[in-house]
Structures are given as structure tokens and as C-alpha cells.
Design an enzyme around this catalytic site. Sequence first.
Site, PDB file in Angstrom:
ATOM      1  N   LYS A 158     -15.774  -1.475   3.725  1.00 21.12           N
ATOM      2  CA  LYS A 158     -15.135  -1.797   2.446  1.00 21.12           C
ATOM      3  C   LYS A 158     -16.233  -2.314   1.527  1.00 21.12           C
ATOM      4  O   LYS A 158     -16.729  -3.436   1.725  1.00 21.12           O
ATOM      5  CB  LYS A 158     -14.092  -2.893   2.646  1.00 21.12           C
ATOM      6  CG  LYS A 158     -12.847  -2.468   3.432  1.00 21.12           C
ATOM      7  CD  LYS A 158     -12.070  -3.726   3.809  1.00 21.12           C
ATOM      8  CE  LYS A 158     -10.640  -3.438   4.215  1.00 21.12           C
ATOM      9  NZ  LYS A 158      -9.996  -4.653   4.798  1.00 21.12           N
TER      10      LYS A 158
ATOM     11  N   GLU B 170       0.821  -1.214   0.000  1.00 21.41           N
ATOM     12  CA  GLU B 170       0.000   0.000   0.000  1.00 21.41           C
ATOM     13  C   GLU B 170       0.852   1.259   0.000  1.00 21.41           C
ATOM     14  O   GLU B 170       0.359   2.353   0.283  1.00 21.41           O
ATOM     15  CB  GLU B 170      -0.941   0.000   1.212  1.00 21.41           C
ATOM     16  CG  GLU B 170      -1.914  -1.170   1.188  1.00 21.41           C
ATOM     17  CD  GLU B 170      -3.008  -1.055   2.231  1.00 21.41           C
ATOM     18  OE1 GLU B 170      -2.959  -0.151   3.074  1.00 21.41           O
ATOM     19  OE2 GLU B 170      -3.922  -1.884   2.195  1.00 21.41           O
TER      20      GLU B 170
HETATM   21  C1  2PG Z   1      -7.182  -3.898   5.744  1.00 20.46           C
HETATM   22  C2  2PG Z   1      -6.896  -3.691   4.271  1.00 20.46           C
HETATM   23  C3  2PG Z   1      -6.301  -2.355   3.983  1.00 20.46           C
HETATM   24  P1  2PG Z   1      -6.716  -5.774   2.732  1.00 20.46           P
HETATM   25  O1  2PG Z   1      -6.907  -4.948   6.314  1.00 20.46           O
HETATM   26  O2  2PG Z   1      -7.749  -3.018   6.374  1.00 20.46           O
HETATM   27  O3  2PG Z   1      -5.159  -2.083   4.757  1.00 20.46           O
HETATM   28  O4  2PG Z   1      -6.093  -4.722   3.758  1.00 20.46           O
HETATM   29  O5  2PG Z   1      -7.307  -5.021   1.607  1.00 20.46           O
HETATM   30  O6  2PG Z   1      -5.563  -6.650   2.296  1.00 20.46           O
HETATM   31  O7  2PG Z   1      -7.755  -6.544   3.493  1.00 20.46           O
HETATM   32 MG    MG Z   2      -7.925  -4.211   8.250  1.00 19.47          MG
END
Ligand code: 2PG
Ligand code: MG
Length: 425
Positions: free
Chosen positions: A338, A206
Site C-alpha cells: 500500500k 469497500e
Molecule cells: C486492508 C485495507 C483494505 P484499510 O486492511 O487490507 O481492505 O483496509 O485501508 O482500512 O487498512
Molecule cells: Mg489488510
Amino acid sequence: MTETAIAQVKGRRVWDSRGRPTVEAEVRLTGGAVGRAIAPAGASRGRGEAVDLRDGGDRFGGFDVQTAVAHVNGEIATALCGADAAGQEAVDRILVDLDGTPDKGRLGGNALIAVSMAVAHAAAAAAGEPLWRHLGGEKPGRMPVPQVQIFGGGAHAGRRVDIQDFMVVALAADSFCQALEWTAEVYRAAGRLMEQAGTLQGVADEGGYWPVFATNEEGLETLVRAIEDAGFVPGEQIAVCLDVAASQLGGGGRYRLGLEGREMDSDGLGEMLAGWIERYPIVSIEDPLAEDDEEGFIRFTRAVGGKVQVVGDDFLVTDAGRVRRAAAVGACNAVLVKPNQAGTLSEARAALEAARAAGWGTIVSARSGETEDVTIVHLAVGWDAGQIKVGSFARSERMAKWNEGLRIEESLGPAARFAGREPFP
Ligand code: 2PG
Ligand code: MG
């Protein structure tokens, strides 16, 4: 409605920030408006997330998305043609029903979220508005305070350290623009510290520095020094946020810190983190415990929830039902939102609203696999989330989001209001 009826849905394969295939959807309305969006992808994924449908096999490490793209061009396009793009919830309901599985494993959460977001963009375009305004209606949302990663770790850095995200939050800044300015100075200062220590080895997934530390706590110490070296008062002007991503450290109540060769139970991990909260200017901890450790979450939130934000990511997977349940039992006091964990925008929004109703904090978040798509910035403002998490302050799939935030803040003009400290206990 005739202007906003969906005339065409097209899917294509594009590539993400890890060089992996991902799904892009393009939606055209009868009035000529077009919306486009790209599905992101996680690396540290919660078990309850919508399925990220991959083709498997040898091609591109099994990550190809031809099947998901074919679903967009086939069944999904057929089902959505004629639907009103201005009715996001009805559109998302069609998508969910068409898939017909609890985990969106048939058509793919990646296919669904790309289409769902593209529909929102098309509807906003038809209304002649930017998406954030279209979502927010009359009352403009606050400019979210950004949690910005300085060191990457965990699944995003070959597990070089156990903690996944060492982040800063410029809570005393007076605007989104100033928060980014402050963060830029901290990011540079951290790079200088790594260089001086002879440990500058590029960046993780990231954009945060590759974490060459002897212990996890050394990451925290370095972060605080970087804040000071950049000329800020740690805790007062710029504070620290962590994503432990503890599902990656174990489960069943046992946790292993690989870097330190230590094993501990749920309370041991909670106590270690509580000790860090005492010694460092931490205001937010995400996934302090594993997704299967609800009891641990409850005890940890009881112990530190009055002082810091306790965020559920893998634990809550952007699911309104899980948020309500966690709120009822006192596990967490904030949710990471998300959209691709849910699979549609309406479901992601429902999770955010459930958290708001519980008096929780809300953070709209990117994934570790990202693209130039900036939809989440519009969601954070339009839904008035108060906080946003996008990764670090390098690599254009991250900077595209920060830069979009600047444009939105500028267009808000004097009406712009920065969330600053407001979200934190
Ligand atoms: C998280 C995300 C972003 P990933 O764990 O919050 O940092 O990671 O998209 O790999 O789940
Ligand atoms: Mg996370």
C-alpha cells in the site's frame, strides 16, 4: 532534463469515498506535462504506517487536511521546484529528507504520497507513455489477478463480523477481463443469497455486502455457495481469500471474536484459521495474526505456508526492512503493498522488490478510503506485482480501478499475460 524539471507543485483538498477530506497533488513540468494524484486513507491501520496527517478539532470529525495541503503548497513545492521528475528515487529522497521524521509525521504521509505519485504521473506524461509502461520499461508486466471483496466486515462494517474481507479470486480465468466477468457473477449471486435470506442491508466501506451473519464461518459458507450459484467450481475456478485484519481483534497474544463471544490465544486463532483452510477453498490469508505477534506469524506460516499465501499488511506496513526481517525468520510468504503506508512510491517499490527477492508473492492494494485515483492499477502492472486488491465490485472508487485494468489489458493486446494461478502456492 529541462523538459522534465518540476515547475510547479500544487496541493488541494478533495474528498474521498467516505466523504472525508484528502490530499490531491498536481505537478507541472517545464515542458508542460502535468501529473495528478490523490492520497487514499485506511481505517484498519498498522501502527508502523506513515502518519496520515489530520487537523483534528471539530471540523469534519477532525479529518480535515488543511495542514497537509499547506505543506504541499509550501515547503514541498519549494523543495521540489527544479528537481527532475524523471528521477523518481531522487525526488522521493528529497521528500523523505525534507520531512525528516521516521514516520513522516511532520509533513504527513498523505501529503508525501500524493506528491510522489503525481510526480510519477507527470514523468510518464512527459514521456508520452501511460504510467504502467513508464514504470515497467521494455518488458510489460503481467495483468494482476484481482482479489475482490464480496462481504465487508471488521472496521469497514461497524465490526458486524470479525473477519474484515471475504474475497474471491478468479484464478482459472484466462484474462483480467474474464476474471472481472466471473467476479461480477459471484457478486450478483451473493447479493441474491442475501436477499433470499432477508439479510440484504446494503454495502460496507469497500462495496462488499454488509455482513449479516450469525458466525464468521457463515460468511465463508455463503461465499462458497455464491461461487457455486454463479456456476463456478470453488477452488478450481474461483477460490477464496481472507483478510482477517487480526490487529483489530486484539494484541499481546490475545484475540477476541466479538460476533461469537469467543476469546483465544495466538495458537487458538491459528488453529481456527487452519481448520477453515481444510474445509474451504482458501488460497490466501492476510494478517491472520496481530501486528505485534511475530511468533504467531512464524508458527502459522510454518503450519500452512506451503498450502496458502500468508500475507502481511499491518504486520509489514509496506516496509522493505520489515519484509526482509520477516523473510529471514519465516513469518509470511507475501506482502501487501500500500503506497501510502510507506509514504513514497520508491519506498513502496523497495518493499515489493524485497518481497520478490525473498521469493514471496506481492499484492498491490488500495485502501478502504479511496477516490477516482487509479494509480495503483498502473503500479500493479508496471511493477509486475501479479496480484491486486481494490475492494469490492461496486461503488465507483472501486470500479474506476477495475475499469482502468481493462483499458491497460486492451492496450497490451496480444502481449497481455494474466497472472492467474501463478502467484499462489
Ligand atoms: C486492508 C485495507 C483494505 P484499510 O486492511 O487490507 O481492505 O483496509 O485501508 O482500512 O487498512
Ligand atoms: Mg489488510
